[in-house]
Design a protein around this motif. Structure first.
Motif, PDB file in Angstrom:
ATOM      1  N   VAL A  20       9.885 -12.622   5.132  1.00 23.15           N
ATOM      2  CA  VAL A  20      11.169 -13.026   4.965  1.00 23.15           C
ATOM      3  C   VAL A  20      11.272 -14.837   5.132  1.00 23.15           C
ATOM      4  O   VAL A  20      11.684 -15.583   4.399  1.00 23.15           O
ATOM      5  CB  VAL A  20      12.163 -12.281   5.826  1.00 23.15           C
ATOM      6  CG1 VAL A  20      13.783 -12.869   5.758  1.00 23.15           C
ATOM      7  CG2 VAL A  20      12.335 -10.866   5.110  1.00 23.15           C
ATOM      8  N   PRO A  21      10.826 -15.035   6.445  1.00 19.71           N
ATOM      9  CA  PRO A  21      11.026 -16.622   6.735  1.00 19.71           C
ATOM     10  C   PRO A  21       9.995 -17.328   5.730  1.00 19.71           C
ATOM     11  O   PRO A  21      10.637 -18.513   5.657  1.00 19.71           O
ATOM     12  CB  PRO A  21      10.562 -16.670   8.139  1.00 19.71           C
ATOM     13  CG  PRO A  21      10.680 -15.227   8.854  1.00 19.71           C
ATOM     14  CD  PRO A  21      10.460 -14.387   7.510  1.00 19.71           C
ATOM     15  N   VAL A  22       9.277 -17.029   4.999  1.00 21.96           N
ATOM     16  CA  VAL A  22       8.339 -17.880   4.417  1.00 21.96           C
ATOM     17  C   VAL A  22       8.562 -17.760   3.019  1.00 21.96           C
ATOM     18  O   VAL A  22       8.017 -18.343   2.027  1.00 21.96           O
ATOM     19  CB  VAL A  22       6.962 -17.677   4.579  1.00 21.96           C
ATOM     20  CG1 VAL A  22       6.468 -17.761   5.869  1.00 21.96           C
ATOM     21  CG2 VAL A  22       6.431 -16.136   4.184  1.00 21.96           C
ATOM     22  N   ALA A  23       9.472 -16.865   2.648  1.00 25.65           N
ATOM     23  CA  ALA A  23       9.737 -16.495   1.027  1.00 25.65           C
ATOM     24  C   ALA A  23      10.561 -17.526   0.515  1.00 25.65           C
ATOM     25  O   ALA A  23      11.270 -18.383   1.158  1.00 25.65           O
ATOM     26  CB  ALA A  23      10.805 -15.302   1.155  1.00 25.65           C
ATOM     27  N   THR A  24       9.923 -17.744  -0.772  1.00 25.76           N
ATOM     28  CA  THR A  24      10.615 -18.945  -1.427  1.00 25.76           C
ATOM     29  C   THR A  24      11.896 -18.469  -2.160  1.00 25.76           C
ATOM     30  O   THR A  24      12.903 -19.352  -2.064  1.00 25.76           O
ATOM     31  CB  THR A  24       9.636 -19.104  -2.714  1.00 25.76           C
ATOM     32  OG1 THR A  24       8.419 -18.867  -2.409  1.00 25.76           O
ATOM     33  CG2 THR A  24       9.755 -20.806  -3.300  1.00 25.76           C
ATOM     34  N   ASN A  25      11.989 -17.329  -2.510  1.00 23.18           N
ATOM     35  CA  ASN A  25      13.326 -16.827  -2.969  1.00 23.18           C
ATOM     36  C   ASN A  25      13.804 -15.901  -2.153  1.00 23.18           C
ATOM     37  O   ASN A  25      13.327 -15.210  -1.413  1.00 23.18           O
ATOM     38  CB  ASN A  25      13.121 -16.397  -4.471  1.00 23.18           C
ATOM     39  CG  ASN A  25      12.633 -17.499  -5.310  1.00 23.18           C
ATOM     40  OD1 ASN A  25      12.698 -18.647  -5.147  1.00 23.18           O
ATOM     41  ND2 ASN A  25      11.453 -16.717  -6.024  1.00 23.18           N
ATOM     42  N   ASN A  26      15.154 -15.406  -2.484  1.00 27.00           N
ATOM     43  CA  ASN A  26      15.666 -14.254  -1.742  1.00 27.00           C
ATOM     44  C   ASN A  26      15.062 -12.922  -2.112  1.00 27.00           C
ATOM     45  O   ASN A  26      14.539 -12.788  -3.419  1.00 27.00           O
ATOM     46  CB  ASN A  26      16.952 -13.988  -2.096  1.00 27.00           C
ATOM     47  CG  ASN A  26      17.962 -14.979  -1.564  1.00 27.00           C
ATOM     48  OD1 ASN A  26      17.433 -15.824  -0.557  1.00 27.00           O
ATOM     49  ND2 ASN A  26      19.347 -15.199  -1.922  1.00 27.00           N
ATOM     50  N   LEU A  27      14.992 -12.019  -1.271  1.00 34.92           N
ATOM     51  CA  LEU A  27      14.250 -10.651  -1.592  1.00 34.92           C
ATOM     52  C   LEU A  27      15.462  -9.847  -2.230  1.00 34.92           C
ATOM     53  O   LEU A  27      16.484  -9.884  -1.953  1.00 34.92           O
ATOM     54  CB  LEU A  27      13.823  -9.886  -0.211  1.00 34.92           C
ATOM     55  CG  LEU A  27      12.576 -10.859   0.514  1.00 34.92           C
ATOM     56  CD1 LEU A  27      12.036 -10.096   1.573  1.00 34.92           C
ATOM     57  CD2 LEU A  27      11.683 -11.185  -0.452  1.00 34.92           C
ATOM     58  N   PRO A  28      14.923  -9.113  -3.449  1.00 36.34           N
ATOM     59  CA  PRO A  28      15.732  -8.416  -3.797  1.00 36.34           C
ATOM     60  C   PRO A  28      16.200  -7.160  -2.992  1.00 36.34           C
ATOM     61  O   PRO A  28      15.617  -6.481  -1.993  1.00 36.34           O
ATOM     62  CB  PRO A  28      14.975  -7.740  -4.963  1.00 36.34           C
ATOM     63  CG  PRO A  28      13.630  -7.980  -4.734  1.00 36.34           C
ATOM     64  CD  PRO A  28      13.572  -8.838  -3.679  1.00 36.34           C
ATOM     65  N   PRO A  29      17.539  -6.434  -2.919  1.00 33.20           N
ATOM     66  CA  PRO A  29      17.691  -5.429  -2.252  1.00 33.20           C
ATOM     67  C   PRO A  29      17.177  -4.040  -2.890  1.00 33.20           C
ATOM     68  O   PRO A  29      16.444  -4.064  -3.768  1.00 33.20           O
ATOM     69  CB  PRO A  29      19.146  -5.460  -2.278  1.00 33.20           C
ATOM     70  CG  PRO A  29      19.443  -5.875  -3.841  1.00 33.20           C
ATOM     71  CD  PRO A  29      18.414  -7.028  -3.886  1.00 33.20           C
ATOM     72  N   PRO A 481      22.404  -9.854  -4.841  1.00 31.13           N
ATOM     73  CA  PRO A 481      22.696  -8.448  -4.051  1.00 31.13           C
ATOM     74  C   PRO A 481      23.942  -7.813  -4.296  1.00 31.13           C
ATOM     75  O   PRO A 481      24.088  -6.584  -4.205  1.00 31.13           O
ATOM     76  CB  PRO A 481      22.528  -8.789  -2.534  1.00 31.13           C
ATOM     77  CG  PRO A 481      22.707 -10.124  -2.460  1.00 31.13           C
ATOM     78  CD  PRO A 481      22.625 -10.970  -3.571  1.00 31.13           C
ATOM     79  N   GLU A 519       6.516 -10.723  -4.818  1.00 30.13           N
ATOM     80  CA  GLU A 519       6.646 -11.673  -5.784  1.00 30.13           C
ATOM     81  C   GLU A 519       7.675 -12.857  -5.374  1.00 30.13           C
ATOM     82  O   GLU A 519       7.400 -14.131  -5.837  1.00 30.13           O
ATOM     83  CB  GLU A 519       7.047 -11.093  -7.268  1.00 30.13           C
ATOM     84  CG  GLU A 519       5.610 -10.278  -7.907  1.00 30.13           C
ATOM     85  CD  GLU A 519       6.303  -9.713  -9.260  1.00 30.13           C
ATOM     86  OE1 GLU A 519       7.170  -9.802  -9.687  1.00 30.13           O
ATOM     87  OE2 GLU A 519       5.141  -9.348  -9.931  1.00 30.13           O
ATOM     88  N   THR A 521       8.815 -13.473  -2.603  1.00 30.81           N
ATOM     89  CA  THR A 521       8.231 -14.257  -1.491  1.00 30.81           C
ATOM     90  C   THR A 521       7.247 -15.677  -1.902  1.00 30.81           C
ATOM     91  O   THR A 521       7.510 -16.649  -1.365  1.00 30.81           O
ATOM     92  CB  THR A 521       7.516 -13.500  -0.390  1.00 30.81           C
ATOM     93  OG1 THR A 521       8.289 -12.316  -0.321  1.00 30.81           O
ATOM     94  CG2 THR A 521       7.257 -14.143   0.852  1.00 30.81           C
ATOM     95  N   ASN A 523       6.733 -16.462  -5.106  1.00 29.79           N
ATOM     96  CA  ASN A 523       7.091 -17.111  -6.178  1.00 29.79           C
ATOM     97  C   ASN A 523       6.025 -17.168  -7.449  1.00 29.79           C
ATOM     98  O   ASN A 523       6.069 -17.985  -8.325  1.00 29.79           O
ATOM     99  CB  ASN A 523       7.673 -18.521  -6.003  1.00 29.79           C
ATOM    100  CG  ASN A 523       8.633 -19.058  -7.100  1.00 29.79           C
ATOM    101  OD1 ASN A 523       9.398 -18.236  -7.803  1.00 29.79           O
ATOM    102  ND2 ASN A 523       8.729 -20.288  -7.292  1.00 29.79           N
TER     103      ASN A 523
END
Lengths: 633, 205
Positions: A20-29, A481, A519, A521, A523
């Motif tokens: 999560v902290p390194v994710a580029t985009n939001n994670l989908p729910p 979300p 994906e 995370t 991008n």
């Protein structure tokens, strides 16, 4: 993707927290709004009175089988709240173990065809039989098949692709020409002339003309061989000479006529075989055809050579080759074929025997030569001359034309004969037994290798491709979300007991969600490289592959995926909502292979592709239930 | 309390006589009290755990193998190693069921702080108490490895390096070169997307 690992999905999910902290985009729910912890329950399976029980999840590990899918609901007994199967409980025990351990063990006490029936009924592929039992299963199955084939009237098909043809079967030629292609079916009149002729040649007992031809050629081979022999027998004095001459010189014309007739027949036969052969190059290279050519060529060469003094010597030599006609009998005799085959497979042993004998000969010849060298008038004039003595002595022939006269010579001569007994007599029984052993062993080895190859090829073709299932059916996870897809889209649309399909599809959803998180995370998107064209269990039919614009439609009918049929909006060119509705009714999902095409996909292309793949609900249901009844074995 | 029952104990270390340890976990009630899972969930979890690891313990190889099943195209070894280390705080080489369940509970049912704490510990592989740029690089690279070779657009090192830089710059507010947990926590809680993404796992199981 083994469903057994599905149980560890919570762990995989938990590990994803680290992205999560390194994710580029939001994670989908997670795509289902309400969390329904699917409780596991114990299912009772009543098989002919014996009750088995298992967790529902255990059975659902393999959704393409009967017990793992909702096909078992057909066997549900509401009153007793159990599933009743009127099958063999002994074998069912092994079937159930398959679900527990993932390996199908083959009980050696049961009959192969009974096992096959049960596997077919429960929708388990024989490929899933464990390695420890697979060889045994294949051997027994092959025996069974062969026995059934022998019993049946038609006897064309001999060896299977996986096994070698037993040399004793009448309709195969082990050294035969082009056996691989000679698997013609029943000689029906529709088949081409070539195929019929070839079939007649290879299987002479099937039709009367073939039989006649077979015997005629056999007769002429015998005639030719006998003529060769008789030709050399002295049978009388010519009128103007005192010396006995062989028959061949007394009656040259008769023998010439005989020879011509035989060679004509042989040539005609060879040409006919050549014409009928399905694979001419292979036929030309085969041993039998070489024998044929060698048998008839000397005659033609002899025709072209004039009665020249110089070449008459060569001409005589050529006649020697006529004796090779006797090998033509190997088409008629199986024993000869077996002998040739075993010789070929024992070549290394024979070679070693030859080598060791040669070594011994050279050693003893040298010793004898130097031992007898000093003597006057000795017959051991050179080492090669002494080696003749050695051979004759070692093989215990003892012609007596060369005899050692010195003491040393006699000593070594006796040593030579003693060692001869050892060197020659010992390996021979070993080689003879090797014949049998190596013969059956090489047969078994080839069989196993071919089996393994075939099995691997089958398994590879059928392995559900890894992320392809994800890629193929990437559902559309919403970006925001607070805008999840409405829950009813995910619920199964058909009625009936749906608890298990829910679970199965839940896992798929979860897995896809995990990959989707990855994906987002990074991008980047996951595309697949190798795609199997179909999986053995689940293909119902292929849709034709449309090369332009690289749309590939595939069925993934193993899952009851009526509910997972959302199209990913980003895939269609332009995010049209009607696209989404179209996909709802079919489980076929369009997958675009090259990303550049994605943008170019027009709506109508997508629409036509979809409409081509639309199948009515009823057909889908029947197909679903059909595929587990007829697994592709 | 851990109960190890060695069925065969031998110190010589020869291949055939290696001690076969079996691990018996604590009772369901105890685990229910220390984790936020329900009894049913714990039971299901243990049954699945035991299917894969009959000894009651999972070692790193098994974990890598299991994790790799979820990412068939990618190379999950790096990330799985880090995850294993985060579960196996004592460096014993195996993770027993309790640690497994407690770890999962922290991640799936814990508060945001718990999750961030775990994430921090995951990144801080050496256990120094702070994260350096190398640690971030390790993490990011291992995540990218999960993607596998068939990613679109094509992976190249520049992307990864740029990603690492971006993340570290975001985390390292004070430009010190290392990030302590408090800074990490502050940055992450202030970041809307992180909070949102973490809440994805609120209902996960």
């Amino acid at each position: 993707m083994s469903k057994a690992v599905a149980a560890w999905l919570p762990f995989a999910r938990a590990a994803a927290v680290g992205w999560v902290p390194v994710a580029t985009n939001n994670l989908p729910p997670i795509p289902y709004a309400r969390h329904k912890p699917a409780e596991d329950e114990i299912i009772t399976l009543n098989v002919s009175g014996r009750r088995f029980q298992a967790w529902r999840r255990t059975l659902e590990k393999f959704p393409e089988t009967l017990l793992g899918s909702c096909e078992k609901d057909y066997f549900y007994n509401e009153r007793k709240e159990e599933y009743f199967f009127d099958r063999d409980p002994e074998i069912f025990r092994h079937v159930l173990n398959f679900y527990r351990t993932g390996k199908m063990h083959f009980p050696r006490t049961e009959c192969v065809s009974a096992i096959d029936e049960e596997l077919a009924f429960f929708g388990i592929l024989p490929d899933l039989i464990a390695d420890c039992c697979y060889d045994d299963y294949r051997d027994r199955k092959r025996e069974n098949d062969e026995r059934m084939m022998d019993d049946s009237a038609d006897n064309f098909e001999t060896g299977t692709a996986a096994g070698t043809s037993p040399p004793l079967s009448t309709s195969s030629t082990v050294l035969g020409a082009g056996t691989g292609k000679a698997k013609a079916g029943a000689p029906s009149t529709e088949q081409s002339l070539r195929a019929r002729m070839w079939h007649a040649f290879e299987n002479p007992h099937t039709s009367t003309p073939a039989l006649v031809f077979y015997y005629v050629t056999g007769f002429f081979i015998a005639v030719s061989v006998i003529a060769n022999i008789v030709e050399t027998v002295p049978c009388g004095k010519p009128t103007n000479s005192e010396i006995m001459k062989p028959c061949g010189e007394l009656h040259p014309k008769i023998f010439f006529c005989l020879d011509t007739a035989c060679v004509t027949i042989f040539s005609v036969e060879y040409l006919m075989r050549l014409f009928a052969a399905p694979n001419r190059c292979k036929f030309l290279r085969s041993v039998m055809s070489i024998i044929d050519v060698v048998a008839i060529l000397p005659y033609y060469i002899g025709l072209t050579i004039t009665d020249n003094e110089d070449v008459s010597g060569a001409f005589v030599t050529l006649r020697v080759f006529r004796v090779f006609r006797i090998f033509k009998f190997s088409r008629h005799s199986q024993g000869l074929r077996i002998l040739g085959y075993t010789l070929k497979s024992c070549a290394s042993e024979l070679g070693f025997l030859l080598f060791s004998i040669t070594m011994a000969i050279i050693i003893f010849a040298t010793v004898m030569f130097y031992a007898e060298k000093g003597l006057e008038g000795t017959t051991f004039v050179s080492i090669p001359a002494a080696s003749w003595y050695t051979i004759v002595t070692m093989t215990t022939l003892g012609y007596g034309d060369m005899v050692p006269r010195t003491i040393a010579g006699k000593l070594f001569g006796s040593l030579c004969s003693l060692s001869g007994v050892l060197v020659i007599a010992l390996p021979v029984p070993v080689i003879v037994s090797n014949f049998g052993r190596i013969y059956s062993q090489s047969q078994r080895q080839d069989k196993r290798r071919a089996q393994k190859r075939a099995r691997l090829a089958r398994i590879n073709a059928g392995k559900p491709t890894k992320s392809s299932s994800y890629y193929r059916r990437k559902p559309d996870f919403p970006e925001e979300p607070d805008n999840p897809p409405p829950v009813n889209e995910l619920e199964v649309t058909s009625n009936g007991p749906q608890r298990n399909t829910n679970l199965v599809n839940r896992f798929e959803i979860d897995h896809f969600h995990l990959l989707n998180c990855l994906e987002k995370t990074t991008n980047h998107e996951i595309f697949e490289t190798g795609i199997a064209p179909h999986s053995t269990t689940t293909t119902m039919h292929h849709l034709h592959e449309n090369n332009e614009p690289h749309i590939r439609r595939e069925s993934h009918g193993s899952k009851h995926s009526a509910d997972l049929s959302e199209c990913s909006r980003s895939r269609c060119g332009g995010g049209n909502t009607e696209c989404q509705n179209k996909y709802k009714t079919t489980p076929f999902v369009i997958r675009v292979r090259s990303p550049s095409m994605r943008a170019q996909l027009s709506d109508e292309q997508v629409a036509t592709a979809t409409s081509n793949s639309m199948i009515g609900e009823d057909a889908m249901h029947s197909l679903k239930y059909c595929q587990s009844k007829n697994p592709i074995i | 309390m851990e109960k190890m029952s060695p069925t065969q104990n031998d110190d010589s270390g020869s291949e055939t006589e290696r001690a076969i340890l079996r691990y018996i976990p604590e009772s369901v009630d105890y685990l229910h009290s220390v984790t936020k899972f329900s009894r049913e969930e714990l039971k299901t979890l243990y049954r699945n755990f035991k299917n894969e690891c009959p000894n009651g313990m999972v070692n790193e190889e098994t974990l890598k193998h299991i994790y790799g099943q979820f990412f068939p195209d990618g190379d999950s070894d790096a990330y799985a190693h880090l995850v294993f280390k985060s579960f196996d705080r004592g460096n014993s080489g195996v993770v027993n069921f309790e640690r497994f369940a407690i770890g999962l509970s922290r991640l799936l049912r814990g508060t945001l702080k718990d999750r961030l704490r775990w994430t921090f510990e995951l990144y801080d592989a050496k256990g120094l108490g702070y994260i350096t740029k190398d640690d971030v690089a390790t993490i990011v690279r291992s995540v990218y490895k999960l993607l596998g070779s068939c990613a679109q657009p094509q992976l190249n090192d520049d992307d990864v390096t740029e990603h690492v830089d971006r993340v570290f710059d975001k985390l390292d507010l004070n430009r010190v070169g290392k990030v302590e947990f408090d800074d990490f926590y502050e940055v992450c809680t202030k970041d809307e997307s992180v909070v949102l993404s973490m809440s994805v796992f609120d209902h996960a199981m």
